[in-house]
Write a protein that holds these residues in place. Structure first.
Motif, mmCIF file in Angstrom:
data_model
loop_
_atom_site.group_PDB
_atom_site.id
_atom_site.type_symbol
_atom_site.label_atom_id
_atom_site.label_comp_id
_atom_site.label_asym_id
_atom_site.label_seq_id
_atom_site.Cartn_x
_atom_site.Cartn_y
_atom_site.Cartn_z
ATOM 1 N N GLN A 136 0.796 5.656 -0.057
ATOM 2 C CA GLN A 136 -0.040 6.775 0.380
ATOM 3 C C GLN A 136 0.764 8.058 0.274
ATOM 4 O O GLN A 136 1.982 8.031 0.081
ATOM 5 C CB GLN A 136 -0.509 6.561 1.823
ATOM 6 N N GLY A 193 -3.943 3.913 0.023
ATOM 7 C CA GLY A 193 -4.631 4.349 1.227
ATOM 8 C C GLY A 193 -4.254 5.823 1.448
ATOM 9 O O GLY A 193 -3.489 6.392 0.672
ATOM 10 N N TYR A 194 -4.681 6.500 2.506
ATOM 11 C CA TYR A 194 -5.606 5.912 3.456
ATOM 12 C C TYR A 194 -6.835 6.794 3.592
ATOM 13 O O TYR A 194 -7.754 6.503 4.305
ATOM 14 C CB TYR A 194 -4.925 5.744 4.818
ATOM 15 N N SER A 207 1.782 0.678 5.670
ATOM 16 C CA SER A 207 2.121 1.393 4.446
ATOM 17 C C SER A 207 3.542 1.098 3.979
ATOM 18 O O SER A 207 4.292 0.362 4.596
ATOM 19 C CB SER A 207 1.911 2.895 4.628
ATOM 20 N N THR A 213 0.821 -1.206 0.000
ATOM 21 C CA THR A 213 0.000 0.000 0.000
ATOM 22 C C THR A 213 0.858 1.261 0.000
ATOM 23 O O THR A 213 1.789 1.400 0.793
ATOM 24 C CB THR A 213 -0.914 0.010 1.227
ATOM 25 N N SER A 257 -6.900 -0.019 0.841
ATOM 26 C CA SER A 257 -6.629 -0.294 2.243
ATOM 27 C C SER A 257 -6.895 0.981 3.026
ATOM 28 O O SER A 257 -6.455 2.061 2.624
ATOM 29 C CB SER A 257 -5.184 -0.743 2.437
ATOM 30 N N THR A 258 -7.623 0.873 4.102
ATOM 31 C CA THR A 258 -7.936 2.049 4.909
ATOM 32 C C THR A 258 -7.495 1.822 6.341
ATOM 33 O O THR A 258 -7.282 0.698 6.784
ATOM 34 C CB THR A 258 -9.445 2.351 4.896
#
Length: 686
Positions: free
Chosen positions: A87, A155-156, A111, A85, A210-211
């Motif tokens: 961000q 994300g996020y 992350s 992920t 993805s959060t």
């Protein structure tokens, strides 16, 4: 040093192909542990309209962050890579150590640990390396098993995802032609024939969101809506195990599985999406995706928040994230609940406690992809994934399936019941053809045709879900008793050289940071010299013993101090912290002056190697036949063959020559001409 440094593409190419030729391995994974397909089975699956050669993939985690990660996962049989992920906030202060695999699996990492621009480069580099291997003819690759997909993960929050830099990353994944063209020029002359390959330039048009735990449901919905409408991406939303609610979660964890020590904070549920809220946005987002002709699905699951009750991860972290066997039970419970509500209308990606034993079950439920992280952090590392396919092959043979779809129908003996649910008139030609193929063990897709076969697979997947999940919580493999044993420690502490040389630390590093090298086993006197008048006096002060030829070292550029090698090392101290650490650049060797370690650079006339021992820096420089050894308060020149016979220079006090010996040994082993270590390849590049 806890800061990853990607390796130049040309060095990766050289290392990959030379290692394969000279050692029959790639990035320390032996060829015998590759899984390159099975000519007797079709393991391919569909993913958002694309075909992948297998349903397995690394989850968005340590196995999908750097180029060598992707190659290692691919060599193990992964064909749908969920990339780590990214961000907008890409300068993170991650607590160290951050991974605790002593029992079931915990982490405090989140992350990517690279800049956004570096992440794009690494993903393109990984994809190109894979294409090089597939095209090289150096692997016995089953035809069709090269088909590989890359799934972005971002994300996020919506603001970050809409930012210019994140959108540049997404655009770069959609069209990476500029990066590919730049990297072509870095392919060494020895492999020039690979410069003209037709490398793919659309790396991905799919994305798994993805959060944060606790991300508001309306924010989740807004993000996916943006990804669908504005970015035109097939989208999956990763959901959290908190959807089960506190009562069900704790009943499974405590009552069914026996993990009484795990405490899930009430706040983890109150700040997270509820089951009712998730149902609502899944319906709305599914409709949006349909209207746009895009795919939409869900992923089960993210990790589970638990209180940090252990003493391995930093005590500053009050919460940590659970993975492994207990999460498998929770996530599968959600798969059953979700399918009870939506059937197979939305595809499900799965990641929770996958191992070689339950991988076939996840495939039998029609989950795509089936991604793994925690199990590959155990001894064997990426080599463990070959066992997944061995087990899947046995299970497919047992029921007479030669393709994944047929395996779903046949896996638990529900093929007939699933056929009856399709509404076919008994005695009709279609029904007779399917029934005959079912009992004769012939190709079910050929008998049913593509459309009917897809419906048959979907019906069987629903029945299989109830069959598998219904008894899962009672399976002792997932209970606390089966997962409470910690890796064995033998009571000794690691030192710079010599250990029990079990080599467990090499494959458990997902980045391939730990490596082996050879030193001469020897016993030499520790010699100290000092200036006396116009000459030098020397004395012996004990013996330096190297008992083992086989030694362990650490490449600092690939090490993020995650601590996983410490978990599985039988000795105390941690290989990443104690064993010789080699830096890839002088800038890092100087910047991380609090860390002991080594750096060598070639010069026009020789080479010089710098080392720190106990925080004290030394240098050994060779120019022709002359060697200069220097440190705080001294500069000595001598003939390496007879240091005391022609010693020159200055010194404020007594000088220990031991560090000079060690620097010379490391120079002549780790950095030897033609050596395959990452530090040597970098030094030779200059």
């Amino acid at each position: 040093m806890a800061e990853l440094r990607p390796l130049p593409f040309g060095v990766l190419v050289t290392r990959m192909f030379r290692e394969l030729e000279e050692r029959d391995s790639i990035f320390d994974l032996p060829r015998r542990r590759f899984f390159l397909g099975d000519p007797d089975r079709d393991l391919s699956v569909g993913f958002h309209g694309h075909a992948a050669a297998s349903p397995l993939g690394p989850a968005a985690g340590p196995q999908s962050q750097m180029a060598q990660n992707l190659v290692l996962s691919w060599l193990g049989g992964s064909r749908i890579h969920e990339l780590k992920t990214v961000q907008i906030k890409d300068e993170l202060d991650i607590p160290r150590p951050c991974i605790d695999m002593q029992t079931v699996g915990y982490n405090v990492e989140w992350s990517q640990e690279l800049k956004l621009e570096q992440s794009l480069d690494e993903y393109v580099k990984g994809a190109m390396l894979i294409e090089m291997l597939a095209a090289s003819g150096r692997l016995e690759l089953t035809p069709g098993f090269e088909r590989t997909l890359f799934d972005m993960s971002v994300g996020y929050d919506l603001e970050g995802i809409r930012s210019e830099r994140v959108q540049a990353f997404v655009s770069g994944m959609r069209d990476c032609a500029a990066v590919v063209d730049r990297l072509r020029g870095e392919i060494p002359d020895a492999y020039r024939e690979l410069r003209d390959l037709d490398y793919r330039t659309e790396l991905s048009d799919t994305l798994t969101l993805s959060t944060f735990h606790g991300c508001p449901p309306d924010e989740i919905e807004s993000i996916v809506d943006f990804l669908l409408r504005e970015c035109g991406l097939h989208s999956i939303v990763k959901l959290n195990p908190m959807l089960l609610g506190p009562e069900r979660t704790r009943a499974l964890l405590h009552d069914a599985l026996g993990y009484d020590e795990l405490r899930v904070p009430d706040s983890a549920f109150t700040r997270d999406t509820s089951w009712e809220q998730a149902q609502g946005f899944v319906e709305r987002l599914g409709a949006t995706a349909d209207s746009l002709g895009l795919g939409f699905g869900v992923k089960f699951t993210n990790t589970l928040i638990v209180a940090n009750h252990r003493d391995f991860l930093p005590p500053t972290e009050k919460e940590m994230y659970l993975s492994g066997p207990p999460l498998h039970v929770l996530a599968m419970d959600l798969v059953r609940r979700f399918r009870g509500r939506f059937g197979t209308r939305y595809p499900i990606s799965f990641s929770a406690g996958i191992d070689r034993h339950n991988f076939p079950d996840a495939v039998a439920l029609g989950l795509v992809p089936v991604t793994v992280c925690s199990d590959l952090l155990k001894p064997g590392g990426y080599a463990r994934s070959r066992g997944y396919f061995d087990e899947l092959g046995l299970r497919m043979d047992r029921v007479g399936a030669r393709a994944v779809g047929d395996f779903v129908i046949l896996a638990y003996g529900h093929g007939g019941e699933a056929l009856d649910q399709l509404g076919l008139e008994h005695g009709s030609r279609a029904w007779r053809d399917c029934e005959r193929a079912l009992h004769a063990g012939t190709d079910l897709r050929a008998a049913a045709g593509n459309e009917l076969h897809a419906r048959w697979v979907a019906a069987a997947a629903l029945l299989n879900t109830e069959h598998y999940v219904g008894g899962l919580a009672a399976d002792p493999r997932y209970g606390r008793a089966a997962n409470a044993r910690v890796p064995r420690k033998i009571g000794s502490r690691l030192e710079l050289f010599d250990c029990i040389t079990c080599d467990k630390c090499v494959p458990v590093c997902p980045n391939d940071a730990n490596f082996t090298f050879e030193l001469p086993a020897l016993e030499v006197p520790i010699v100290k010299v000092k200036r006396e008048g116009d000459g030098w006096a020397s004395r012996e002060d004990g013996r330096l013993v190297i008992a083992e030829r086989h030694q362990i070292a650490n490449f600092a550029d690939f090490c993020n101090d995650c601590g996983n090698c410490d978990v599985f090392c039988p000795e105390d101290g941690g290989p990443y912290a104690v064993k010789p650490r080699f830096f890839g650049s002088r800038a890092d060797w100087e910047a991380f002056a609090h860390l002991d370690g080594f750096f060598l650079e070639r010069t026009e006339t020789g080479d010089r190697i710098d080392g720190r021992f106990g925080g004290v820096a030394y240098r050994l420089e060779t120019v022709g036949d002359a060697t200069t050894y220097s440190g705080d308060g001294f500069v000595l020149r001598f003939d390496p063959a007879d240091p005391l016979g022609a010693l020159e220079g200055t010194a404020r006090g007594e000088v220990d020559l031991t560090c000079a010996r060690i620097l010379a040994w490391l120079r002549d082993s780790v950095y030897a001409s033609g050596a395959l270590s990452y530090p040597a390849l970098l030094a030779d590049r200059v």
